[in-house]
Enzyme design. Structure first.
Site, PDB file in Angstrom:
ATOM      1  N   ARG A 178      -8.430  17.739   4.753  1.00 28.62           N
ATOM      2  CA  ARG A 178      -9.320  18.213   3.475  1.00 28.62           C
ATOM      3  C   ARG A 178     -10.805  18.623   3.904  1.00 28.62           C
ATOM      4  NH1 ARG A 178      -8.984  12.316   1.252  1.00 28.62           N
ATOM      5  NH2 ARG A 178      -7.141  11.820   2.470  1.00 28.62           N
ATOM      6  N   ARG A 195      -2.578  -2.036  -3.361  1.00 29.82           N
ATOM      7  CA  ARG A 195      -3.720  -1.049  -3.284  1.00 29.82           C
ATOM      8  C   ARG A 195      -3.432   0.040  -4.352  1.00 29.82           C
ATOM      9  NH1 ARG A 195      -5.171   3.047   1.869  1.00 29.82           N
ATOM     10  NH2 ARG A 195      -6.922   3.860   0.933  1.00 29.82           N
ATOM     11  N   HIS A 255     -12.190   4.567  -0.220  1.00 27.20           N
ATOM     12  CA  HIS A 255     -12.090   3.545   0.998  1.00 27.20           C
ATOM     13  C   HIS A 255     -12.843   2.412   0.984  1.00 27.20           C
ATOM     14  CE1 HIS A 255     -11.716   7.632   3.373  1.00 27.20           C
ATOM     15  NE2 HIS A 255     -10.427   7.048   3.353  1.00 27.20           N
ATOM     16  N   ASN A 279       0.964  -1.288   0.106  1.00 31.91           N
ATOM     17  CA  ASN A 279       0.033   0.158  -0.080  1.00 31.91           C
ATOM     18  C   ASN A 279       1.004   1.228  -0.002  1.00 31.91           C
ATOM     19  OD1 ASN A 279      -1.824   2.009   0.619  1.00 31.91           O
ATOM     20  ND2 ASN A 279      -2.529   1.000   2.374  1.00 31.91           N
ATOM     21  N   GLU A 301      -7.196  -3.176   5.664  1.00 32.88           N
ATOM     22  CA  GLU A 301      -7.438  -2.968   4.170  1.00 32.88           C
ATOM     23  C   GLU A 301      -6.383  -4.076   3.609  1.00 32.88           C
ATOM     24  OE1 GLU A 301      -6.244   0.961   4.704  1.00 32.88           O
ATOM     25  OE2 GLU A 301      -8.306   1.750   3.749  1.00 32.88           O
TER      26      GLU A 301
END
Ligand code: AMP
Length: 390
Positions: free
Chosen positions: A239, A93, A181, A9, A377
């Site tokens: 963000r 990923r 996500h 990842n 993940e």
């Protein structure tokens, strides 16, 4: 010889990795053997890892100042810890899979070209995943490389969740609500099938440095708060989340800002950091007594509550509400603020279970089951590897 699945990842400044032993059959859960990351790749690279059942190891990794160097450092760890192992598959990923990647995909030259063509859709994220992929191809030339996409989980969403009300040509060009996500939601949806199979309508709140929410019906995403980019929806660490596009026009036209300056504000200087002026880190804000920290948290919580209502309406009711990721898993206070005053709706937390923060945390008699579940993940990628092992 033991066969191991390597997951990667790769972000702008870190490369997370894990090694799993495949289950005995393709449907068995893989077993984690090692997990770690190379952090601060461009500045002061550090290698951290932990072998199953062992102590965490942390060492400077001066050779890991590039993604290629980081992959070489990871390969050294794999070889040193598992000298008799073979790595036949490497799973990556990748943030954006566009409209075509609806599930884990073996990477060949065509797929690489397609993924590179999506860079304008995710200029801050896609290049890092691709550089991790290139480095892994160089380091593990004989392995099958496959990719899992943050967008795939949402690709089955209905048109009304996918489209913006722009001229139709934009939809046709790929300006759609992709949602992100997805690896985390896929993992949580799997956990919910196991823990609470009767819950058909689930709202999942992935609250970390990046945050989003997803409405899941019968294990599939039907709507989510992130849109064309990972800027939309909830308030995040840095963000902005949901924003009237008129604000962007104002910045460009009235303040004379360049596109790069606007991007910097929206991605890096907004969210919890922008509102509080203190930090993007929820732990720091929760510990701070400053009014601006409290206000930033209250906007963060209010957006989650509003989106919970919206996603519940999309689902036609809700059976379970799941909190996950750094903030969702660890902050009992945020969970309590989000769920406050929802008794009328049949949702109530059990304060003790919420403080413990593991699994079911709603009160007995709460019609909606509330859960705190650790996301994984890497496990989503490792499970996908079964299809590429032989
Ligand atoms: P993630 O992006 O999933 O790693 O989540 C990072 C966010 O989780 C940061 O804002 C952290 O401050 C937050 N976080 C981690 N642990 C805690 C905690 N114990 N309490 C509150 N926030 C936490």
């Amino acid at each position: 010889m033991t066969r191991l699945i390597l997951t990667l990842n790769t972000g702008s400044s870190s490369a997370k990795f894990a090694l799993f032993e495949p289950g005995a059959t393709p449907t068995d859960t893989p077993v984690e053997r090692l997990r770690g990351q190379v952090s601060a790749i461009r500045s002061d690279p550090q290698l951290t890892y932990r072998v199953e059942g062992g102590e965490a190891v942390r060492t400077p990794a001066p050779g890991a100042g590039t993604h290629k160097g980081a992959l070489a450092a990871i390969l050294d760890v794999v070889n040193a810890q598992f000298p008799n192992a073979e790595v036949p598959v490497v799973g990556h990923r990748i943030v954006h899979g566009g409209t075509r990647m609806t599930g884990p995909t073996r990477v060949d030259a065509h797929v690489r070209d397609y993924l590179a063509s999506l860079t304008p859709f995710a200029p801050l994220h896609q290049p890092h995943g691709l550089s991790g992929l290139e480095a892994a191809i160089a380091q593990f030339p004989d392995a099958v490389q496959f990719a899992c996409f943050d967008t795939s989980f949402h690709r089955g969403q209905p048109f009304e969740s996918d489209a913006y009300a722009l001229p139709r040509s934009y939809f046709d060009k790929g300006i759609r609500r992709y949602g992100f996500h997805g690896l985390s939601y896929d993992y949580i949806a799997g956990e919910m099938r196991r823990i609470a199979p009767e819950a058909r309508r689930v709202v999942i709140a992935h609250l970390g440095n990046g945050s989003s929410m997803c409405a899941v019906k019968d294990g599939r995403s039907v709507d989510s708060t992130m849109g064309f980019t990972a800027l939309d929806g909830l308030v995040m660490g840095t963000r902005c989340g949901q924003l009237d596009p008129g604000v962007v026009l104002y910045m460009l036209e009235q303040e004379g800002m360049s596109a790069a300056e606007v991007s910097e504000v929206l991605y890096k200087r907004s969210g919890l950091l922008g509102l509080s002026g203190i930090s993007n880190d929820m732990r720091v804000l929760e510990a701070s007594g400053a009014a601006q920290a409290r206000e930033a948290i209250s906007v963060f919580v209010a957006r989650i509550r509003r989106e919970f209502g919206a996603l519940t309406a999309v689902l036609g009711g809700v059976d379970a509400f799941v909190f996950t990721a750094g903030i969702g898993e660890n902050s009992a206070s945020i969970r309590a603020q989000v769920c406050e005053g929802m008794d009328w709706f049949g949702l109530a937390l059990d304060p003790e279970k919420n403080a413990a923060g593991e699994g079911l945390i709603s009160a007995e008699g709460s019609r909606v089951g509330v859960y705190a579940i650790r996301t994984d993940e890497e496990m989503t990628i490792a499970k996908a590897a079964a299809a590429f092992l032989d």
